[in-house]
Design a protein around this motif. Structure first.
Motif, short mmCIF file in Angstrom:
data_model
loop_
_atom_site.label_atom_id
_atom_site.label_comp_id
_atom_site.label_asym_id
_atom_site.label_seq_id
_atom_site.Cartn_x
_atom_site.Cartn_y
_atom_site.Cartn_z
N PHE A 74 63.27 61.88 8.93
CA PHE A 74 63.71 60.85 9.86
C PHE A 74 62.95 59.54 9.62
N THR A 75 61.64 59.64 9.39
CA THR A 75 60.86 58.41 9.21
C THR A 75 61.26 57.69 7.92
N ARG A 76 61.66 58.45 6.90
CA ARG A 76 62.11 57.80 5.66
C ARG A 76 63.34 56.95 5.94
N ILE A 77 64.30 57.52 6.65
CA ILE A 77 65.51 56.77 6.98
C ILE A 77 65.17 55.58 7.89
N ALA A 78 64.27 55.82 8.85
CA ALA A 78 63.92 54.78 9.81
C ALA A 78 63.14 53.63 9.18
N ALA A 79 62.70 53.78 7.96
CA ALA A 79 61.98 52.70 7.26
C ALA A 79 62.93 51.67 6.69
N SER A 80 64.24 51.84 6.88
CA SER A 80 65.23 50.94 6.30
C SER A 80 65.17 49.55 6.93
N ASP A 81 65.79 48.60 6.24
CA ASP A 81 65.72 47.19 6.64
C ASP A 81 66.33 46.97 8.03
N PRO A 82 65.57 46.43 8.99
CA PRO A 82 66.08 46.28 10.37
C PRO A 82 67.20 45.27 10.51
N THR A 83 67.15 44.16 9.78
CA THR A 83 68.21 43.16 9.89
C THR A 83 69.54 43.72 9.40
N MET A 84 69.50 44.40 8.26
CA MET A 84 70.73 44.98 7.71
C MET A 84 71.34 45.97 8.69
N TRP A 85 70.51 46.85 9.27
CA TRP A 85 71.06 47.88 10.14
C TRP A 85 71.43 47.36 11.51
N ARG A 86 70.76 46.32 12.00
CA ARG A 86 71.22 45.66 13.23
C ARG A 86 72.65 45.17 13.05
N ASP A 87 72.91 44.49 11.92
CA ASP A 87 74.25 43.96 11.66
C ASP A 87 75.28 45.07 11.54
N ILE A 88 74.92 46.15 10.85
CA ILE A 88 75.86 47.26 10.66
C ILE A 88 76.22 47.88 12.01
N PHE A 89 75.22 48.14 12.85
CA PHE A 89 75.49 48.75 14.15
C PHE A 89 76.41 47.87 15.00
N LEU A 90 76.14 46.57 15.03
CA LEU A 90 76.92 45.67 15.88
C LEU A 90 78.32 45.43 15.33
N LEU A 91 78.45 45.38 14.01
CA LEU A 91 79.74 45.06 13.41
C LEU A 91 80.63 46.28 13.20
N ASN A 92 80.06 47.48 13.36
CA ASN A 92 80.89 48.70 13.32
C ASN A 92 80.77 49.44 14.64
N ARG A 93 80.62 48.68 15.71
CA ARG A 93 80.28 49.29 17.00
C ARG A 93 81.31 50.27 17.51
N GLU A 94 82.61 49.97 17.36
CA GLU A 94 83.63 50.85 17.92
C GLU A 94 83.61 52.22 17.26
N ALA A 95 83.61 52.24 15.92
CA ALA A 95 83.59 53.53 15.22
C ALA A 95 82.28 54.26 15.46
#
Length: 303
Positions: free
Chosen positions: A235-256
């Motif tokens: 889990f920590t390996r995955i959680a080390a991913s880039d925060p800006t990139m994943w913020r955008d992904i979560f918000l822009l694919n929010r419905e799915a």
């Protein structure tokens, strides 16, 4: 594992390929072009950050490095956008007016409906647009994170628009095939639902469980970090991913993503009930299903 084939003797897919955003994905494409050939005769890396440009030049993974996206795009036969999904629209708006007729625009965004909607207002009828998403990556970012075999035997999903010329689709398909990827076509909406369950939801869970661990009392938190087993380390390996990139992904694919999260929460509650009431058959069934999925991934060389 099969050794990647050298495509240096093949005619290049493009004369000039411009990669905007030489991070993990972009720098891996650049490395593939330089080390294995067959992608482009001339590769140009573009980034607005002078430090990134300097590092790409130092690494020697591009023939040319610049911070002027429009000037580079004017010379390109293909422009590949490897920037966070949240800025795909503005970057496309900056480069599309400069592109020459017949040049191809492509991108590697992890969400497709939102990226296509962001880019569509700036599209030109004489510049084909081929959306793509290489399903490959690590938790690292930046030009040093890339490597030439990142896409080897990984899926690249193409979501071409109905009006996209066949020749442009085939050119982008060939580029990714020469990067070592497997290709699959799907609609943008279906892409977003698939990625929500296989990529976006696992990242959401990893960020959340690490946040839960960090919120524990100081003594317990230190024990979590001291005695973390392989499951938590994953889990920590995955959680080390880039925060800006994943913020955008979560918000822009929010419905799915929210749809898949709701289904997961229902299944998690069902597992909680099984544990509470000692439903051994249900628990074993869920574990066995997980083992089967892992076995399938190994058989498909995706693990």
């Amino acid at each position: 594992m099969q050794t990647p084939s050298d495509t240096r003797d093949l005619p290049p897919v493009f004369e000039t390929l411009v990669v905007i955003g030489p991070g993990l994905i972009g720098s891996s494409v650049l490395r593939r072009a330089k080390e294995y050939g067959g992608l482009a005769r001339h590769v140009i890396a573009v980034d607005k950050d002078p430090a990134v440009c300097a590092r790409v030049a130092e690494l020697g993974i591009a023939d040319e490095v610049t911070d002027n996206a429009a000037e580079a795009a004017a010379r390109a036969d293909c422009v590949m956008l490897c920037v966070p999904v949240g800025v795909m629209g503005p970057v496309a708006a900056a480069v599309l007016p400069a592109m020459k007729p017949g040049a191809i625009l492509t991108e590697v965004g992890s969400t497709k409906v939102s990226v296509i909607e962001a880019i569509s207002p700036y599209l030109r009828p004489d510049v084909p647009y081929v959306p793509a998403h290489p399903m490959a990556g690590t938790e690292f970012s930046g030009p040093d994170a890339g490597f030439a075999t990142l896409f080897e035997n990984r899926w690249c999903l193409l979501t071409p628009l109905e009006a996209t010329p066949h020749a442009a689709i085939e050119a982008v398909r060939t580029l990714w095939e020469r990067c070592g990827a497997r290709l699959r076509d799907m609609t943008p909406a279906h892409h977003d639902r698939v990625c929500a369950i296989v990529s976006h939801l696992p990242h959401l869970l990893a960020f959340t469980i690490c946040g839960t661990a960090d919120d524990l009392a100081d003594e317990t938190r230190s024990e979590v970090l001291d005695f973390a087993a392989s499951g938590f380390r994953d889990f920590t390996r995955i959680a080390a991913s880039d925060p800006t990139m994943w913020r955008d992904i979560f918000l822009l694919n929010r419905e799915a993503l929210l749809e898949m999260l709701a289904r997961f929460m229902e299944d998690a509650q069902a597992m909680a009930r099984a544990i509470r009431w000692g439903d051994e058959a249900y628990i074993v069934d869920r574990i066995e299903r997980g083992r089967k999925i892992r076995k399938s991934l190994i058989e498909n060389q995706q693990a």
